[in-house]
Design a protein around this motif. Structure first.
Motif, PDB file in Angstrom:
ATOM      1  N   SER A 253     -34.835 -26.766  27.677  1.00 21.83           N
ATOM      2  CA  SER A 253     -35.861 -26.777  28.723  1.00 21.83           C
ATOM      3  C   SER A 253     -36.043 -25.450  29.448  1.00 21.83           C
ATOM      4  CB  SER A 253     -35.550 -27.882  29.741  1.00 21.83           C
ATOM      5  OG  SER A 253     -34.247 -27.711  30.282  1.00 21.83           O
ATOM      6  N   ALA A 254     -35.044 -24.573  29.421  1.00 28.23           N
ATOM      7  CA  ALA A 254     -35.174 -23.258  30.071  1.00 28.23           C
ATOM      8  C   ALA A 254     -35.196 -22.135  29.045  1.00 28.23           C
ATOM      9  CB  ALA A 254     -34.036 -23.044  31.064  1.00 28.23           C
ATOM     10  N   LYS A 255     -35.469 -22.478  27.809  1.00 30.89           N
ATOM     11  CA  LYS A 255     -35.436 -21.501  26.717  1.00 30.89           C
ATOM     12  C   LYS A 255     -36.319 -20.298  27.024  1.00 30.89           C
ATOM     13  CE  LYS A 255     -36.051 -21.191  21.691  1.00 30.89           C
ATOM     14  NZ  LYS A 255     -36.386 -21.966  20.456  1.00 30.89           N
ATOM     15  N   GLY A 256     -35.773 -19.097  26.779  1.00 32.59           N
ATOM     16  CA  GLY A 256     -36.529 -17.878  26.980  1.00 32.59           C
ATOM     17  C   GLY A 256     -36.443 -17.283  28.366  1.00 32.59           C
ATOM     18  N   THR A 257     -35.862 -18.002  29.321  1.00 32.69           N
ATOM     19  CA  THR A 257     -35.726 -17.475  30.675  1.00 32.69           C
ATOM     20  C   THR A 257     -34.790 -16.262  30.665  1.00 32.69           C
ATOM     21  OG1 THR A 257     -36.013 -19.688  31.630  1.00 32.69           O
ATOM     22  CG2 THR A 257     -35.051 -17.998  33.053  1.00 32.69           C
ATOM     23  N   PRO A 258     -35.213 -15.141  31.251  1.00 37.22           N
ATOM     24  CA  PRO A 258     -34.341 -13.958  31.271  1.00 37.22           C
ATOM     25  C   PRO A 258     -33.187 -14.123  32.257  1.00 37.22           C
ATOM     26  CG  PRO A 258     -36.398 -13.504  32.411  1.00 37.22           C
ATOM     27  CD  PRO A 258     -36.543 -14.870  31.794  1.00 37.22           C
ATOM     28  N   VAL A 259     -31.991 -13.761  31.823  1.00 40.41           N
ATOM     29  CA  VAL A 259     -30.795 -13.851  32.649  1.00 40.41           C
ATOM     30  C   VAL A 259     -30.116 -12.488  32.679  1.00 40.41           C
ATOM     31  CG1 VAL A 259     -28.569 -14.972  32.987  1.00 40.41           C
ATOM     32  CG2 VAL A 259     -30.446 -16.253  31.973  1.00 40.41           C
ATOM     33  N   THR A 260     -29.846 -11.991  33.879  1.00 41.60           N
ATOM     34  CA  THR A 260     -29.088 -10.755  34.038  1.00 41.60           C
ATOM     35  C   THR A 260     -27.706 -11.111  34.560  1.00 41.60           C
ATOM     36  OG1 THR A 260     -31.110  -9.530  34.565  1.00 41.60           O
ATOM     37  CG2 THR A 260     -28.999  -8.489  35.142  1.00 41.60           C
ATOM     38  N   VAL A 261     -26.675 -10.743  33.816  1.00 39.78           N
ATOM     39  CA  VAL A 261     -25.292 -11.041  34.183  1.00 39.78           C
ATOM     40  C   VAL A 261     -24.588  -9.758  34.586  1.00 39.78           C
ATOM     41  CG1 VAL A 261     -23.067 -11.954  33.405  1.00 39.78           C
ATOM     42  CG2 VAL A 261     -25.208 -12.978  32.564  1.00 39.78           C
ATOM     43  N   VAL A 262     -24.026  -9.756  35.802  1.00 38.19           N
ATOM     44  CA  VAL A 262     -23.216  -8.634  36.261  1.00 38.19           C
ATOM     45  C   VAL A 262     -21.766  -8.976  35.956  1.00 38.19           C
ATOM     46  CG1 VAL A 262     -22.524  -7.206  38.207  1.00 38.19           C
ATOM     47  CG2 VAL A 262     -24.888  -8.053  38.033  1.00 38.19           C
ATOM     48  N   ALA A 263     -21.240  -8.398  34.888  1.00 32.67           N
ATOM     49  CA  ALA A 263     -19.903  -8.728  34.384  1.00 32.67           C
ATOM     50  C   ALA A 263     -18.926  -7.628  34.787  1.00 32.67           C
ATOM     51  CB  ALA A 263     -19.934  -8.898  32.869  1.00 32.67           C
ATOM     52  N   SER A 264     -18.476  -7.666  36.022  1.00 31.26           N
ATOM     53  CA  SER A 264     -17.544  -6.652  36.515  1.00 31.26           C
ATOM     54  C   SER A 264     -16.134  -6.958  36.034  1.00 31.26           C
ATOM     55  CB  SER A 264     -17.583  -6.602  38.043  1.00 31.26           C
ATOM     56  OG  SER A 264     -17.245  -7.859  38.589  1.00 31.26           O
ATOM     57  N   ARG A 265     -15.315  -5.920  35.936  1.00 26.48           N
ATOM     58  CA  ARG A 265     -13.925  -6.102  35.529  1.00 26.48           C
ATOM     59  C   ARG A 265     -13.064  -4.961  36.036  1.00 26.48           C
ATOM     60  NH1 ARG A 265     -15.775  -6.071  30.230  1.00 26.48           N
ATOM     61  NH2 ARG A 265     -16.800  -7.970  30.944  1.00 26.48           N
ATOM     62  N   GLY A 266     -11.775  -5.273  36.277  1.00 28.13           N
ATOM     63  CA  GLY A 266     -10.856  -4.305  36.861  1.00 28.13           C
ATOM     64  C   GLY A 266     -10.506  -3.157  35.936  1.00 28.13           C
ATOM     65  N   GLY A 267     -10.488  -3.420  34.630  1.00 24.91           N
ATOM     66  CA  GLY A 267     -10.191  -2.387  33.647  1.00 24.91           C
ATOM     67  C   GLY A 267     -11.387  -2.150  32.761  1.00 24.91           C
ATOM     68  N   SER A 268     -11.137  -1.718  31.537  1.00 24.53           N
ATOM     69  CA  SER A 268     -12.208  -1.553  30.567  1.00 24.53           C
ATOM     70  C   SER A 268     -11.879  -2.346  29.309  1.00 24.53           C
ATOM     71  CB  SER A 268     -12.396  -0.078  30.201  1.00 24.53           C
ATOM     72  OG  SER A 268     -13.430   0.051  29.235  1.00 24.53           O
ATOM     73  N   TYR A 269     -12.865  -3.088  28.845  1.00 27.36           N
ATOM     74  CA  TYR A 269     -12.713  -3.903  27.642  1.00 27.36           C
ATOM     75  C   TYR A 269     -13.819  -3.552  26.643  1.00 27.36           C
ATOM     76  CZ  TYR A 269      -9.582  -6.427  30.718  1.00 27.36           C
ATOM     77  OH  TYR A 269      -8.551  -6.739  31.584  1.00 27.36           O
ATOM     78  N   ALA A 270     -14.342  -2.348  26.787  1.00 28.87           N
ATOM     79  CA  ALA A 270     -15.436  -1.893  25.938  1.00 28.87           C
ATOM     80  C   ALA A 270     -14.969  -1.695  24.497  1.00 28.87           C
ATOM     81  CB  ALA A 270     -16.005  -0.585  26.487  1.00 28.87           C
ATOM     82  N   PRO A 271     -15.893  -1.709  23.544  1.00 27.15           N
ATOM     83  CA  PRO A 271     -15.528  -1.455  22.149  1.00 27.15           C
ATOM     84  C   PRO A 271     -14.772  -0.145  22.006  1.00 27.15           C
ATOM     85  CG  PRO A 271     -17.779  -2.262  22.277  1.00 27.15           C
ATOM     86  CD  PRO A 271     -17.328  -2.026  23.689  1.00 27.15           C
ATOM     87  N   GLY A 272     -13.657  -0.200  21.273  1.00 26.51           N
ATOM     88  CA  GLY A 272     -12.842   0.982  21.050  1.00 26.51           C
ATOM     89  C   GLY A 272     -11.708   1.153  22.034  1.00 26.51           C
ATOM     90  N   THR A 273     -11.698   0.366  23.125  1.00 25.48           N
ATOM     91  CA  THR A 273     -10.601   0.451  24.086  1.00 25.48           C
ATOM     92  C   THR A 273      -9.450  -0.433  23.630  1.00 25.48           C
ATOM     93  OG1 THR A 273     -11.467  -1.366  25.447  1.00 25.48           O
ATOM     94  CG2 THR A 273     -12.210   0.865  25.982  1.00 25.48           C
ATOM     95  N   PRO A 274      -8.234  -0.198  24.127  1.00 20.30           N
ATOM     96  CA  PRO A 274      -7.082  -0.997  23.710  1.00 20.30           C
ATOM     97  C   PRO A 274      -7.230  -2.488  23.994  1.00 20.30           C
ATOM     98  CG  PRO A 274      -6.346   1.012  24.782  1.00 20.30           C
ATOM     99  CD  PRO A 274      -7.832   0.947  24.979  1.00 20.30           C
ATOM    100  N   ARG A 275      -8.020  -2.837  25.032  1.00 18.98           N
ATOM    101  CA  ARG A 275      -8.148  -4.246  25.397  1.00 18.98           C
ATOM    102  C   ARG A 275      -9.465  -4.865  24.941  1.00 18.98           C
ATOM    103  NH1 ARG A 275      -5.071  -6.262  30.734  1.00 18.98           N
ATOM    104  NH2 ARG A 275      -2.991  -5.579  30.108  1.00 18.98           N
ATOM    105  N   GLU A 276     -10.103  -4.266  24.006  1.00 11.97           N
ATOM    106  CA  GLU A 276     -11.369  -4.804  23.501  1.00 11.97           C
ATOM    107  C   GLU A 276     -11.249  -6.270  23.096  1.00 11.97           C
ATOM    108  OE1 GLU A 276     -14.483  -4.074  19.758  1.00 11.97           O
ATOM    109  OE2 GLU A 276     -12.799  -2.701  20.097  1.00 11.97           O
ATOM    110  N   GLY A 277     -10.140  -6.629  22.480  1.00 11.64           N
ATOM    111  CA  GLY A 277      -9.951  -7.993  21.986  1.00 11.64           C
ATOM    112  C   GLY A 277      -9.764  -9.029  23.068  1.00 11.64           C
TER     113      GLY A 277
END
Length: 216
Positions: free
Chosen positions: A125-149
């Protein structure tokens, strides 16, 4: 005028919260673009929604005419949240990472609004609605970082919001937010500051672009 559904879930108030600072920047720009619009706001940390109960769960899959009083009452609370989502032209979610995943209060909201055959499934029923998520975190989990997984916030929310509910999901990721508070991370403070500045700029830019898109 457009309606924005804004959810915050950080346990920290105001500027003490990295995610709230960024959602506030988004919302402020959004309201400048839509001075006559509507914002539906839920602070899930201050006013948490009920966790799913057996009555609330089973009521979603049965004829309302057969509901017990307990089922009817429980589903009425879910329906308020579902209808807020369905009424929104855009959604803004503050989703800080706690123990590798989202806050339990945000999970409770998701459990309430996910109903197969209504908000989820082929004709969501809400298909296509744009959602912006602010995903804050204390460290880094970006691709290539030790905690990516260990990144279970974006992965989870992409699966639930995009794959499950059919929403159009975009992320803003302020990271290394513990750097100013943890001496062991002191050398990362400049990277934290750069990430925070980028997140605030992204929030304003995305809010403006989205507002213009919806007004077109």
């Amino acid at each position: 005028m457009a309606t924005l559904l804004h959810l915050d879930s950080s346990v920290f108030p105001g500027s003490a919260s990295a995610s709230r600072a960024v959602t506030e920047a988004f919302r402020r720009t959004w309201e400048e673009q839509h001075p006559g619009g509507t914002v539906i706001y839920r602070d899930l940390a201050v006013d948490p929604v009920p966790h799913i109960t057996a009555d609330a769960h089973t009521a979603a899959f049965s004829d309302p005419a057969t509901h017990t009083p307990a089922q009817a009452e429980a589903f009425a609370e879910r329906l308020k949240l579902i209808e807020e989502l369905e009424r929104a032209d855009a959604v803004l979610i503050g989703a800080p990472m706690y123990n590798f995943t989202i806050p339990s209060t945000l999970k409770a909201w998701l459990d309430n609004v996910i109903v197969m055959g209504r908000t989820a499934g082929e004709n969501a029923s809400a298909k296509g609605t744009p959602v912006t998520v602010v995903a804050s975190r204390g460290g880094s989990y970006a691709p290539g970082t030790p905690r990516e997984g260990y990144e279970y916030v974006q992965n989870l929310l992409r699966a639930v919001l995009a794959d499950g509910l059919g929403l159009e999901v975009d992320f803003i990721v302020p990271e290394l937010t513990m750097a100013p508070h943890n001496p062991a991370m002191s050398e990362l403070v400049p990277l934290f500051e750069a990430s925070r500045t980028k997140a605030l700029e992204e929030a304003a830019a995305k809010a403006k672009a989205l507002a213009e898109r919806l007004a077109a």
